[in-house]
Motif scaffolding. Sequence first.
Motif, mmCIF file in Angstrom:
data_model
loop_
_atom_site.group_PDB
_atom_site.id
_atom_site.type_symbol
_atom_site.label_atom_id
_atom_site.label_comp_id
_atom_site.label_asym_id
_atom_site.label_seq_id
_atom_site.Cartn_x
_atom_site.Cartn_y
_atom_site.Cartn_z
ATOM 1 N N TYR A 122 0.784 -1.230 0.000
ATOM 2 C CA TYR A 122 0.000 0.000 0.000
ATOM 3 C C TYR A 122 0.818 1.284 0.000
ATOM 4 O O TYR A 122 0.323 2.334 -0.378
ATOM 5 C CB TYR A 122 -0.959 0.030 1.199
ATOM 6 C CG TYR A 122 -0.287 0.013 2.548
ATOM 7 C CD1 TYR A 122 0.127 1.195 3.156
ATOM 8 C CD2 TYR A 122 -0.054 -1.176 3.220
ATOM 9 C CE1 TYR A 122 0.752 1.184 4.386
ATOM 10 C CE2 TYR A 122 0.560 -1.189 4.459
ATOM 11 C CZ TYR A 122 0.963 -0.010 5.029
ATOM 12 O OH TYR A 122 1.582 -0.026 6.248
ATOM 13 N N GLU A 124 3.075 2.498 -1.835
ATOM 14 C CA GLU A 124 3.460 3.064 -3.127
ATOM 15 C C GLU A 124 2.306 3.754 -3.852
ATOM 16 O O GLU A 124 2.495 4.278 -4.939
ATOM 17 C CB GLU A 124 4.007 1.952 -4.031
ATOM 18 C CG GLU A 124 5.196 1.208 -3.444
ATOM 19 C CD GLU A 124 6.401 2.104 -3.244
ATOM 20 O OE1 GLU A 124 6.702 2.939 -4.122
ATOM 21 O OE2 GLU A 124 7.048 1.979 -2.186
ATOM 22 N N TYR A 125 1.106 3.744 -3.237
ATOM 23 C CA TYR A 125 -0.085 4.196 -3.971
ATOM 24 C C TYR A 125 -0.901 5.228 -3.212
ATOM 25 O O TYR A 125 -0.994 5.178 -1.997
ATOM 26 C CB TYR A 125 -0.988 2.994 -4.287
ATOM 27 C CG TYR A 125 -0.242 1.885 -4.959
ATOM 28 C CD1 TYR A 125 0.134 1.995 -6.294
ATOM 29 C CD2 TYR A 125 0.115 0.744 -4.268
ATOM 30 C CE1 TYR A 125 0.840 0.988 -6.919
ATOM 31 C CE2 TYR A 125 0.820 -0.275 -4.882
ATOM 32 C CZ TYR A 125 1.184 -0.152 -6.203
ATOM 33 O OH TYR A 125 1.886 -1.139 -6.819
ATOM 34 N N THR A 126 -1.552 6.138 -3.956
ATOM 35 C CA THR A 126 -2.535 7.026 -3.349
ATOM 36 C C THR A 126 -3.900 6.355 -3.354
ATOM 37 O O THR A 126 -4.680 6.538 -2.429
ATOM 38 C CB THR A 126 -2.640 8.378 -4.086
ATOM 39 O OG1 THR A 126 -2.910 8.143 -5.456
ATOM 40 C CG2 THR A 126 -1.371 9.172 -3.938
ATOM 41 N N VAL A 128 -4.994 2.616 -3.463
ATOM 42 C CA VAL A 128 -4.439 1.258 -3.419
ATOM 43 C C VAL A 128 -5.183 0.332 -4.368
ATOM 44 O O VAL A 128 -4.564 -0.428 -5.114
ATOM 45 C CB VAL A 128 -4.462 0.703 -1.978
ATOM 46 C CG1 VAL A 128 -3.959 -0.718 -1.932
ATOM 47 C CG2 VAL A 128 -3.634 1.595 -1.061
ATOM 48 N N GLU A 130 -6.707 0.869 -7.091
ATOM 49 C CA GLU A 130 -6.466 1.149 -8.507
ATOM 50 C C GLU A 130 -4.985 1.231 -8.853
ATOM 51 O O GLU A 130 -4.629 1.527 -9.985
ATOM 52 C CB GLU A 130 -7.172 2.443 -8.911
ATOM 53 C CG GLU A 130 -8.673 2.337 -8.841
ATOM 54 C CD GLU A 130 -9.370 3.599 -9.294
ATOM 55 O OE1 GLU A 130 -8.709 4.509 -9.836
ATOM 56 O OE2 GLU A 130 -10.593 3.667 -9.103
ATOM 57 N N LYS A 131 -4.134 1.023 -7.864
ATOM 58 C CA LYS A 131 -2.681 1.082 -8.067
ATOM 59 C C LYS A 131 -2.238 2.421 -8.654
ATOM 60 O O LYS A 131 -1.369 2.492 -9.511
ATOM 61 C CB LYS A 131 -2.187 -0.068 -8.952
ATOM 62 C CG LYS A 131 -2.559 -1.449 -8.446
ATOM 63 C CD LYS A 131 -1.769 -1.824 -7.246
ATOM 64 C CE LYS A 131 -1.983 -3.275 -6.871
ATOM 65 N NZ LYS A 131 -2.064 -3.527 -5.484
ATOM 66 N N THR A 132 -2.850 3.509 -8.166
ATOM 67 C CA THR A 132 -2.461 4.852 -8.584
ATOM 68 C C THR A 132 -1.204 5.239 -7.824
ATOM 69 O O THR A 132 -1.218 5.309 -6.599
ATOM 70 C CB THR A 132 -3.589 5.865 -8.281
ATOM 71 O OG1 THR A 132 -4.783 5.426 -8.933
ATOM 72 C CG2 THR A 132 -3.213 7.252 -8.767
ATOM 73 N N PRO A 133 -0.091 5.464 -8.519
ATOM 74 C CA PRO A 133 1.186 5.705 -7.833
ATOM 75 C C PRO A 133 1.185 6.967 -6.960
ATOM 76 O O PRO A 133 0.577 7.972 -7.302
ATOM 77 C CB PRO A 133 2.186 5.870 -8.974
ATOM 78 C CG PRO A 133 1.534 5.302 -10.171
ATOM 79 C CD PRO A 133 0.050 5.467 -9.968
ATOM 80 N N TRP A 134 1.871 6.867 -5.826
ATOM 81 C CA TRP A 134 2.120 7.999 -4.929
ATOM 82 C C TRP A 134 3.458 8.580 -5.335
ATOM 83 O O TRP A 134 4.458 7.871 -5.430
ATOM 84 C CB TRP A 134 2.148 7.507 -3.485
ATOM 85 C CG TRP A 134 2.802 8.439 -2.503
ATOM 86 C CD1 TRP A 134 4.025 8.265 -1.917
ATOM 87 C CD2 TRP A 134 2.285 9.650 -1.959
ATOM 88 N NE1 TRP A 134 4.288 9.308 -1.049
ATOM 89 C CE2 TRP A 134 3.229 10.172 -1.067
ATOM 90 C CE3 TRP A 134 1.104 10.363 -2.161
ATOM 91 C CZ2 TRP A 134 3.038 11.355 -0.366
ATOM 92 C CZ3 TRP A 134 0.920 11.535 -1.461
ATOM 93 C CH2 TRP A 134 1.879 12.014 -0.569
ATOM 94 N N SER A 135 3.505 9.870 -5.596
ATOM 95 C CA SER A 135 4.740 10.495 -6.035
ATOM 96 C C SER A 135 5.414 11.212 -4.876
ATOM 97 O O SER A 135 5.011 12.300 -4.489
ATOM 98 C CB SER A 135 4.462 11.490 -7.164
ATOM 99 O OG SER A 135 5.657 12.158 -7.491
#
Length: 180
Positions: A122, A124-126, A128, A130-135
């Motif tokens: 979890y 790495e994502y904003t 989770v 939808e696997k939307t990457p956290w920058s």
Amino acid sequence: TKYKVETNLEKGEHTFLIQKATEFSQNPRYEITGIAFEGSPAGKKPYESDKRIEFYGDSITSGSGNLVPNGSNEVAWKAQNGCQTYASFTAQALGADYAVASASGYGIIGGWNNFVNKLSTYSEYTLVDEKTPWSRVDYDADLIVINMGTNDHHRDGNNLDVESYTKACGDLVEKMRSEN
């Protein structure tokens, strides 16, 4: 669940902070469908501090059970408020903007009684699901707090592979340093 909050405020400038109080596995998405004002709002003024903190953790960071009354056997994850945790209180005390990535039962190399529930599932994502990457590059934290390890010990019959755990912790810290 739909919530409606009504309040009467005195005339003047007001700031609103809207936060999700549960971890990603509990109601993973929420939607604000509208905010109504009498009169006209002055416009959007985003809150942004010059201090930024990231918190990574497990149930303690999520606030799991922090609303359970003493003597109650209420399910901990149903009685949580992530806005009433050390992460939220620390950020408020320092006047900092903050981001939290936490989930009950998760660890660095494996979670509560399994090898699957890992921080990397979890963190790495904003979003989770939808696997939307956290920058992290866009956020650029000044301070990172990692409160993990409890669940790593409880997996695999309490037989912690110290060497694997130590390496995973070092790798995590190096990754965080390289991205901030």
